[in-house]
Design a protein around this motif. Sequence first.
Motif, PDB file in Angstrom:
ATOM      1  N   ILE A 288      -1.514   2.635  -2.605  1.00  0.00           N
ATOM      2  CA  ILE A 288      -2.928   2.859  -2.365  1.00  0.00           C
ATOM      3  C   ILE A 288      -3.336   4.240  -2.889  1.00  0.00           C
ATOM      4  O   ILE A 288      -2.642   5.232  -2.682  1.00  0.00           O
ATOM      5  CB  ILE A 288      -3.280   2.700  -0.871  1.00  0.00           C
ATOM      6  CG1 ILE A 288      -4.800   2.614  -0.695  1.00  0.00           C
ATOM      7  CG2 ILE A 288      -2.650   3.792  -0.022  1.00  0.00           C
ATOM      8  CD1 ILE A 288      -5.229   2.048   0.633  1.00  0.00           C
TER       9      ILE A 288
ATOM     10  N   TYR B 298      -5.162  -1.490  -3.487  1.00  0.00           N
ATOM     11  CA  TYR B 298      -6.294  -1.982  -2.690  1.00  0.00           C
ATOM     12  C   TYR B 298      -7.283  -2.827  -3.494  1.00  0.00           C
ATOM     13  O   TYR B 298      -7.630  -3.942  -3.064  1.00  0.00           O
ATOM     14  CB  TYR B 298      -7.011  -0.804  -2.024  1.00  0.00           C
ATOM     15  CG  TYR B 298      -8.104  -1.203  -1.064  1.00  0.00           C
ATOM     16  CD1 TYR B 298      -7.853  -1.296   0.303  1.00  0.00           C
ATOM     17  CD2 TYR B 298      -9.396  -1.477  -1.516  1.00  0.00           C
ATOM     18  CE1 TYR B 298      -8.859  -1.653   1.189  1.00  0.00           C
ATOM     19  CE2 TYR B 298     -10.407  -1.839  -0.642  1.00  0.00           C
ATOM     20  CZ  TYR B 298     -10.134  -1.933   0.707  1.00  0.00           C
ATOM     21  OH  TYR B 298     -11.128  -2.298   1.574  1.00  0.00           O
TER      22      TYR B 298
ATOM     23  N   ARG C 196      -4.121  -2.638   3.865  1.00  0.00           N
ATOM     24  CA  ARG C 196      -5.431  -2.103   4.248  1.00  0.00           C
ATOM     25  C   ARG C 196      -6.539  -3.072   3.857  1.00  0.00           C
ATOM     26  O   ARG C 196      -7.497  -3.262   4.602  1.00  0.00           O
ATOM     27  CB  ARG C 196      -5.646  -0.723   3.623  1.00  0.00           C
ATOM     28  CG  ARG C 196      -6.972  -0.082   3.999  1.00  0.00           C
ATOM     29  CD  ARG C 196      -6.977   1.411   3.736  1.00  0.00           C
ATOM     30  NE  ARG C 196      -6.232   2.128   4.763  1.00  0.00           N
ATOM     31  CZ  ARG C 196      -6.666   3.229   5.372  1.00  0.00           C
ATOM     32  NH1 ARG C 196      -7.843   3.741   5.063  1.00  0.00           N
ATOM     33  NH2 ARG C 196      -5.943   3.831   6.284  1.00  0.00           N
TER      34      ARG C 196
ATOM     35  N   CYS D 243      -3.561   1.442  -8.137  1.00  0.00           N
ATOM     36  CA  CYS D 243      -3.971   1.314  -6.732  1.00  0.00           C
ATOM     37  C   CYS D 243      -3.907  -0.149  -6.295  1.00  0.00           C
ATOM     38  O   CYS D 243      -4.495  -1.025  -6.942  1.00  0.00           O
ATOM     39  CB  CYS D 243      -5.377   1.871  -6.538  1.00  0.00           C
ATOM     40  SG  CYS D 243      -5.921   1.835  -4.802  1.00  0.00           S
TER      41      CYS D 243
ATOM     42  N   TYR E 241      -8.154   5.358   0.496  1.00  0.00           N
ATOM     43  CA  TYR E 241      -7.329   5.704   1.656  1.00  0.00           C
ATOM     44  C   TYR E 241      -8.084   6.710   2.532  1.00  0.00           C
ATOM     45  O   TYR E 241      -7.880   7.911   2.437  1.00  0.00           O
ATOM     46  CB  TYR E 241      -5.993   6.277   1.190  1.00  0.00           C
ATOM     47  CG  TYR E 241      -4.901   6.296   2.235  1.00  0.00           C
ATOM     48  CD1 TYR E 241      -5.134   5.958   3.566  1.00  0.00           C
ATOM     49  CD2 TYR E 241      -3.603   6.663   1.887  1.00  0.00           C
ATOM     50  CE1 TYR E 241      -4.130   5.972   4.507  1.00  0.00           C
ATOM     51  CE2 TYR E 241      -2.573   6.686   2.815  1.00  0.00           C
ATOM     52  CZ  TYR E 241      -2.844   6.341   4.126  1.00  0.00           C
ATOM     53  OH  TYR E 241      -1.834   6.354   5.062  1.00  0.00           O
TER      54      TYR E 241
ATOM     55  N   ASP F 256       0.840  -1.216   0.000  1.00  0.00           N
ATOM     56  CA  ASP F 256       0.000   0.000   0.000  1.00  0.00           C
ATOM     57  C   ASP F 256       0.865   1.252   0.000  1.00  0.00           C
ATOM     58  O   ASP F 256       0.531   2.226  -0.663  1.00  0.00           O
ATOM     59  CB  ASP F 256      -0.979   0.100   1.174  1.00  0.00           C
ATOM     60  CG  ASP F 256      -2.209  -0.789   0.985  1.00  0.00           C
ATOM     61  OD1 ASP F 256      -2.490  -1.192  -0.167  1.00  0.00           O
ATOM     62  OD2 ASP F 256      -2.875  -1.078   1.992  1.00  0.00           O
TER      63      ASP F 256
ATOM     64  N   SER G 292      -2.124  -5.922  -0.273  1.00  0.00           N
ATOM     65  CA  SER G 292      -2.595  -4.674   0.317  1.00  0.00           C
ATOM     66  C   SER G 292      -2.809  -4.862   1.813  1.00  0.00           C
ATOM     67  O   SER G 292      -3.633  -5.685   2.230  1.00  0.00           O
ATOM     68  CB  SER G 292      -3.903  -4.229  -0.343  1.00  0.00           C
ATOM     69  OG  SER G 292      -4.536  -3.194   0.409  1.00  0.00           O
TER      70      SER G 292
END
Length: 263
Positions: A170, A232, A242, A230, A175, A116, A240
């Motif tokens: 990310i 995510y 997150r 990205c 985010y 991320d 990732s």
Amino acid sequence: MNDPAPVLPIESPLLAAKAGNAARHGFFTRTGGVSANLYRGLNVGFGSKDERGHVAENRARVCRWFGVAPQRLATVHQVHSPDVVTVGEDHDGARRQADALVTATPELVIGVLTADCGPILFCDPQAGVAGAAHAGWKGALGGVLENTIAAMERLGAKRERIAACLGPSIGPQNYEVGPEFVERFVTADPDYERFFVPSDKPGHAMFDLPGLTTERLTKAGVAAENLDLCTYPDEERFFSYRRATHRGEPDYGRQMSAIMIRA
């Protein structure tokens, strides 16, 4: 430990154009690794709870893509700091606590691990100097990007010749941060408020870390590119932190971004 898919990193058009045959680089994905389950694919993080042998083999596959032995890979023990280490021919495999590396040694691969946070690869092909930085919000705000450029200059690079690329990280659409996070940035620089957009949750905001990163690179005087990928939502290609946290998963893998000056 065989995976039919080849290791297939993403390359930066800017770095490829600027460096030509002087350097080779790659933002590696999950493709081509031997890890399984949560770590499926090319997990290169010894800090994960993946089988150590799998991580070692994945890192060796990265090295084979560069055409060097595993002993020619230098990484650091990342701690979200602004610190940079210089590595050379005497590199012994030790992973010092830092968040960026620079080198002027040909055929030595320097890399950072992310899931991320932003991986940034740097190159001054004329000087034969390369850099790799790991920049989450702490590193970006704390100066790891500027410190990497300064460390490259100490090896003979010139910032007006340096090209830098931000790889998969990310994006602002995924985010979300709280009010105390926003306050920290605005206190550092009121102009940073423009990197935040209110989210659906009262008092919270969506943070544009890639935007901040590329702006700081540009203001530091280097040519900068953002691959705009990205981590995510793209589970097939990227790990990732997150995403794993939101799912309640116990751990996560890391992908590598690396660069090497050619002999």
